[in-house]
Scaffold this active site. Structure first.
Site, short mmCIF file in Angstrom:
data_model
loop_
_atom_site.label_atom_id
_atom_site.label_comp_id
_atom_site.label_asym_id
_atom_site.label_seq_id
_atom_site.Cartn_x
_atom_site.Cartn_y
_atom_site.Cartn_z
N ASN A 174 0.81 -1.23 0.00
CA ASN A 174 0.00 0.00 0.00
C ASN A 174 0.84 1.27 0.00
O ASN A 174 0.45 2.28 -0.57
CB ASN A 174 -0.98 0.00 1.17
CG ASN A 174 -0.30 0.04 2.51
OD1 ASN A 174 0.78 -0.51 2.67
ND2 ASN A 174 -0.90 0.70 3.47
N LYS A 197 11.52 -8.82 1.97
CA LYS A 197 10.54 -9.31 1.00
C LYS A 197 9.45 -8.26 0.85
O LYS A 197 8.56 -8.15 1.69
CB LYS A 197 9.90 -10.63 1.47
CG LYS A 197 9.09 -11.28 0.35
CD LYS A 197 8.22 -12.40 0.83
CE LYS A 197 6.86 -11.95 1.23
NZ LYS A 197 6.10 -11.22 0.17
N GLY A 248 1.91 -5.37 7.83
CA GLY A 248 0.87 -6.03 7.04
C GLY A 248 -0.37 -6.24 7.88
O GLY A 248 -0.62 -5.50 8.84
N SER A 249 -1.12 -7.25 7.55
CA SER A 249 -2.40 -7.48 8.22
C SER A 249 -2.20 -8.09 9.61
O SER A 249 -1.16 -8.72 9.89
CB SER A 249 -3.27 -8.40 7.38
OG SER A 249 -2.64 -9.66 7.27
N GLU A 270 3.70 -3.93 12.61
CA GLU A 270 2.85 -2.78 12.29
C GLU A 270 1.67 -3.32 11.52
O GLU A 270 1.80 -3.71 10.36
CB GLU A 270 3.64 -1.77 11.44
CG GLU A 270 4.88 -1.21 12.12
CD GLU A 270 4.54 -0.18 13.19
OE1 GLU A 270 3.38 0.27 13.26
OE2 GLU A 270 5.44 0.16 13.99
N LEU A 271 0.49 -3.34 12.15
CA LEU A 271 -0.62 -4.12 11.59
C LEU A 271 -1.82 -3.24 11.23
O LEU A 271 -1.68 -2.04 11.06
CB LEU A 271 -0.99 -5.21 12.59
CG LEU A 271 0.21 -6.06 13.07
CD1 LEU A 271 -0.19 -7.08 14.11
CD2 LEU A 271 0.93 -6.73 11.90
N CYS A 304 -2.78 2.50 6.27
CA CYS A 304 -3.04 1.89 7.58
C CYS A 304 -3.58 2.90 8.57
O CYS A 304 -4.35 2.55 9.46
CB CYS A 304 -1.77 1.24 8.10
SG CYS A 304 -0.38 2.37 8.20
N GLU A 402 -11.66 -3.94 9.42
CA GLU A 402 -10.95 -3.01 8.53
C GLU A 402 -11.37 -3.26 7.08
O GLU A 402 -11.36 -4.40 6.61
CB GLU A 402 -9.44 -3.24 8.68
CG GLU A 402 -8.59 -2.31 7.85
CD GLU A 402 -7.10 -2.66 7.94
OE1 GLU A 402 -6.75 -3.84 7.89
OE2 GLU A 402 -6.29 -1.72 8.06
#
Ligand code: NAD
Length: 533
Positions: A174, A197, A248-249, A270-271, A304, A402
């Site tokens: 994102n 990655k 990510g999620s 960091e979600l 986010c 979300e």
């Protein structure tokens, strides 16, 4: 079958023609930096604006990840021994290159992610700020620090900071530049090597930042990138890491946390979030409406820290809603490689599927659409209108989950306590925004919101851009922080070296243990009475 280096122009539709800078030669050059065998399988990514093939990338195997770590371990030793001043100058050169070559990055981000040029430019700004901050402040954070010794004067105690070693960085699609380079920069500055990655969809932008960092002088092997699915490469990335930085999620973050826990290596996560904005009854309505637009629709809501829940004081609800809806309906949606557009495209068909499903479910269960509410296939395959809903109830999926799209629900409240309780009612706690005509009142409300960052009279950029302060999530939104001291110290091992100059812990000759205990007890009382901390 993957297409090799598809000619971009041939697939583009009018209004979304990628600029000349995105040549097959550039794409191929970037792709060669992926750690993969020459005969590796290939994967094709599509351009969100048009759905046309964009890049053809080699796919790494778990063995390639192992190789990358082996090289990184060797490179890291020399890198950690490189003077901080040299590391600093590389980062500052990287800063300059990112600014001077920003058009390449903006084109790449738009082509891979579908965001507007304005949203992409914020990532350039972010990387410049982050690189400058860690280049100029790392010495302060990393230098050996004298600490108070066990016995004043007699114990010489120093806190040292050693790099963790090789850090795995896993980043999403994102914010392809911010998420790829932002976290790597701090890890590198602390003397680590990085195996990263990036999400395949936006790997070119990540590879571009790697390319620039090498041009800035980063030695080979210190920062490497692999491309592939988490399900394929995740094992090797986790089994070899000395520390993991994951963005990510929440679902994926839990798996990463449990893998890191099994190995007893640290992880910063960091979600996701379901971020709330509270508009207090004394807020400037016009400014709050502008703020809501800025908060809800950047990168088509695939941010986010963007806002998906809006709590408005009942007494001003009508005026606020009118102002917000009017502004939202004026937004220009579309695809253009210039600054003329306000809202761009979603990035993947899966994301369009989620947004559509959330809105359709809400509408079917009685939600009212005040703006937007539909996809725009006439603009491109993945466009969705900025959408404002009201009459949203807890049985609707988007009430708590979300959406990660340009969709916000408006609720009204009677008292501030109710607004705060409802803002705090999800398991998440990433970002929030509070609007008030009284700054002190706004800050007092902010402190009661369960979120790692809270912006007063601003959407998200005030807290995110405060690079000297920590940024991250509470609850299901994550663990650990980026930015500030935490953002670099987490990539280090603290070591305490205590040099006892004169023997001081055992009874001196001729003093019995009982007498010694009495003397020490007396000394402790004196220290407390003297106000010693
Ligand atoms: P995702 O978790 O599906 O994927 C993110 C990245 O992790 C991808 O590169 C993916 O390939 C990789 N991955 C997933 N599982 C893995 C595993 N087991 N091992 C190794 N790699 C793995 O997330 P997404 O849907 O692509 O990204 C959007 C989510 O990210 C949203 O929930 C958003 O809120 C969150 N996000 C959070 C922040 C933040 O700073 N808190 C920033 C950006 C995005």
């Amino acid at each position: 079958m993957a297409t090799r280096h598809a000619p971009l122009r041939a697939h583009a539709t009018p209004g979304s023609v990628p600029p000349d800078s995105l040549t097959p030669a550039l794409i191929e050059r970037l792709a060669t930096s992926v750690v993969a065998a020459p005969d590796a399988a290939r994967v094709t990514t599509d351009a969100p604006y048009t759905g046309a093939p964009l890049a053809d990338l080699p796919v790494s195997t778990p063995g390639d990840v192992e190789d990358a770590f082996a090289r990184a371990r060797i490179a890291q030793k020399a890198w950690a021994a490189t003077p901080l001043s040299r590391r600093k100058s590389i980062l500052l050169r990287f800063h300059d290159l990112v600014l001077s070559r920003q058009d390449e990055a903006l084109d790449l981000m738009q082509a891979e992610n579908g965001k507007t040029r304005r949203d992409a430019f914020l990532e350039v700004v972010d990387i410049a700020i982050t690189s400058r901050y860690y280049a100029r402040n790392a010495a302060k954070y990393l230098k050996p620090k004298r600490r108070r010794g066990a016995v004043p004067v007699l114990t010489h105690t120093t806190e040292l900071r050693h790099p963790k070693g090789v850090v795995t960085v896993i980043s999403p699609w994102n914010y392809p530049l911010s998420m790829a380079a932002g976290d790597a920069v701090a890890a590198l500055m602390a003397g680590n090597a990085v195996v990263q990655k990036p999400d395949t969809q936006t790997a070119l932008t990540a590879l571009w930042s790697l390319d620039l960092m090498r041009e800035a002088g980063l030695p080979a092997g210190v920062w490497q990138m692999v491309v592939g699915r988490g399900s394929s490469l995740g094992g090797a990335l986790m089994d070899n890491a000395d520390y993991v930085m994951f963005t990510g999620s929440t679902v994926s973050g839990r798996k990463i946390a449990s893998d890191a826990g099994r190995r007893l290596v640290g992880a910063s996560l960091e979600l996701g979030g379901k971020n709330a904005m509270i508009v207090l009854d004394d807020a400037d309505i016009e400014k709050a409406a502008d703020g809501a637009v800025a908060a809800c629709f950047p990168s088509a809501g695939q941010l986010c820290v963007s806002i998906e829940r809006l709590y408005v004081a009942e007494s001003i609800r009508e005026r606020f809603v009118d102002a917000f809806v009017a502004r939202t309906k004026r937004l220009r949606i579309g695809a253009a490689y210039d600054y003329s557009i306000d809202v761009g495209s979603l990035t993947t068909p899966a994301q369009l599927g989620t947004v559509t499903a959330h809105v359709d479910d809400a509408v079917a269960k009685g939600a009212t659409v005040l703006a937007g509410g539909k996809a725009r296939p006439d603009l491109g395959p993945l466009f969705y209108e900025p959408t404002i809903l009201t009459d949203v109830t807890p049985d609707m999926t988007l009430c708590e989950q979300e959406t990660f799209g340009p969709v916000v629900s408006i609720y009204s409240y009677r008292g501030v306590d109710e607004a705060i309780a409802r803002a705090n009612s999800t398991p998440y706690g990433l970002n929030a925004s509070v609007w008030s005509g009284d700054g002190a009142r706004g800050r007092a409300v902010a402190a009661r919101v369960h979120a790692g960052t809270v912006n007063v009279n601003e959407a998200f950029a005030a807290a995110w851009g405060s690079i000297d302060a920590p940024m991250g999530g509470m609850g299901d939104s994550g663990l650990g922080r980026r930015h500030g001291a935490d953002g670099i110290l987490k990539y280090t091992e603290a070591q305490t070296v205590a040099h006892q100059r004169i023997q001081g812990f055992t009874p001196p000759a001729g003093v019995s243990p009982g007498t010694w205990a009495g003397l020490l007890t007396g000394a402790l009382k004196v220290l407390k009475a003297a106000g010693v901390r």
